[in-house]
Scaffold this motif. Sequence first.
Motif, PDB file in Angstrom:
ATOM      1  N   ASP A 190       6.219  -0.230  -3.079  1.00  0.00           N
ATOM      2  CA  ASP A 190       4.857   0.280  -3.252  1.00  0.00           C
ATOM      3  C   ASP A 190       4.519   0.268  -4.739  1.00  0.00           C
ATOM      4  O   ASP A 190       5.324   0.715  -5.565  1.00  0.00           O
ATOM      5  CB  ASP A 190       4.743   1.714  -2.728  1.00  0.00           C
ATOM      6  N   THR A 219      -2.519   2.136  -3.494  1.00  0.00           N
ATOM      7  CA  THR A 219      -1.149   1.679  -3.319  1.00  0.00           C
ATOM      8  C   THR A 219      -1.166   0.253  -2.773  1.00  0.00           C
ATOM      9  O   THR A 219      -1.761  -0.009  -1.725  1.00  0.00           O
ATOM     10  CB  THR A 219      -0.368   2.584  -2.358  1.00  0.00           C
ATOM     11  N   LEU A 220      -0.545  -0.657  -3.515  1.00  0.00           N
ATOM     12  CA  LEU A 220      -0.345  -2.027  -3.043  1.00  0.00           C
ATOM     13  C   LEU A 220       1.021  -2.061  -2.360  1.00  0.00           C
ATOM     14  O   LEU A 220       2.027  -1.660  -2.954  1.00  0.00           O
ATOM     15  CB  LEU A 220      -0.373  -3.017  -4.207  1.00  0.00           C
ATOM     16  N   ARG A 221       1.060  -2.542  -1.146  1.00  0.00           N
ATOM     17  CA  ARG A 221       2.299  -2.514  -0.370  1.00  0.00           C
ATOM     18  C   ARG A 221       2.855  -3.922  -0.206  1.00  0.00           C
ATOM     19  O   ARG A 221       2.099  -4.863   0.054  1.00  0.00           O
ATOM     20  CB  ARG A 221       2.068  -1.844   0.982  1.00  0.00           C
ATOM     21  N   PHE A 231       3.303  -9.349  -1.424  1.00  0.00           N
ATOM     22  CA  PHE A 231       2.511  -8.119  -1.410  1.00  0.00           C
ATOM     23  C   PHE A 231       1.111  -8.399  -0.890  1.00  0.00           C
ATOM     24  O   PHE A 231       0.634  -9.540  -0.918  1.00  0.00           O
ATOM     25  CB  PHE A 231       2.449  -7.500  -2.811  1.00  0.00           C
ATOM     26  N   ASP A 232       0.477  -7.356  -0.406  1.00  0.00           N
ATOM     27  CA  ASP A 232      -0.909  -7.434   0.052  1.00  0.00           C
ATOM     28  C   ASP A 232      -1.841  -6.983  -1.070  1.00  0.00           C
ATOM     29  O   ASP A 232      -1.662  -5.891  -1.626  1.00  0.00           O
ATOM     30  CB  ASP A 232      -1.135  -6.531   1.265  1.00  0.00           C
ATOM     31  N   ALA A 237      -5.243  -5.425  -2.638  1.00  0.00           N
ATOM     32  CA  ALA A 237      -6.039  -4.266  -2.224  1.00  0.00           C
ATOM     33  C   ALA A 237      -7.110  -4.691  -1.217  1.00  0.00           C
ATOM     34  O   ALA A 237      -7.778  -5.712  -1.388  1.00  0.00           O
ATOM     35  CB  ALA A 237      -6.694  -3.618  -3.438  1.00  0.00           C
ATOM     36  N   SER A 244      -2.222  -2.738   2.338  1.00  0.00           N
ATOM     37  CA  SER A 244      -2.534  -2.077   1.072  1.00  0.00           C
ATOM     38  C   SER A 244      -3.810  -1.241   1.175  1.00  0.00           C
ATOM     39  O   SER A 244      -4.674  -1.489   2.016  1.00  0.00           O
ATOM     40  CB  SER A 244      -2.686  -3.112  -0.053  1.00  0.00           C
ATOM     41  N   GLN A 247      -4.186  -6.735 -10.355  1.00  0.00           N
ATOM     42  CA  GLN A 247      -3.160  -6.348  -9.384  1.00  0.00           C
ATOM     43  C   GLN A 247      -1.905  -7.217  -9.527  1.00  0.00           C
ATOM     44  O   GLN A 247      -0.775  -6.704  -9.461  1.00  0.00           O
ATOM     45  CB  GLN A 247      -3.714  -6.477  -7.972  1.00  0.00           C
TER      46      GLN A 247
END
Length: 249
Positions: free
Chosen positions: A5, A12-14, A62-63, A65, A70, A85
């Motif tokens: 994260d 939060t970018l997951r 990662f996804d 935003a 995310s 990001q």
Amino acid sequence: MEHIDIDHDGRTLRGVLHLPTAPNAPAVALCHGFGGNRAEFGYTFVRLAERLAARGVAACRFDFAGCGDSDGDFADLTVSDQVAQALAVLDALAAHPAVDPDRLSLMGMSLGGLTAQLAAAKRPVRSLALWAPAAGAVAMGEEGAKRRADAIAEHGYDDFGGLPVHQGFVDDAAGIDPFAAAAAYPGPVLLAVGSEDFVLGTRLLGEYQGLYGDRLDLHVFDGVGHGFETVPARERLVELTASYLERTA
């Protein structure tokens, strides 16, 4: 594989981080395309990340935003925000105890490719890999720009393949020169594109060749479009990119 994260601008970018067994590994941040997610089309990012980790290179999927898992609202998507990001992801990788902070690279597909090329000019990354980068998203021709403006005026958004493009995206894009803003990156570049790609046409491909010169490793995939839509093309794409990043990361 571990979940990661990343805090950015109150969101939060997951993502997930694929780690090799050896410590102090080089690492690559994988940037997905417009409206996509960290798996990418045909799970190609999953396959690429697994292949990289097996070869000693960490890979972070990662996804962005507003996408995937995310935080954020997709309506707020802009290229500049995605660049910020991507830089936050690079910073998180640099701080990870299993990663060598001096051996970071960027890879991106479509709008993620444009994001990666712009982010690479802002950090000392080792290498850059681009799949069908969408420079046209910020360098539209007059006809396309008018069609988009008319659609936004009528509906409040432009319908791009079932996903909305809002005025904020357009306003942000107007201030970006995708080639001048990418010129500071001095390293090697892999560029893969389908011969039938409607996003990255001949004009823009020539711009990439002029931008990167003899640092550009260009691969044109005959008979496929923007999404490399055959099983053999996607396997070739993943293996080509994994080999390149293993060599240059």
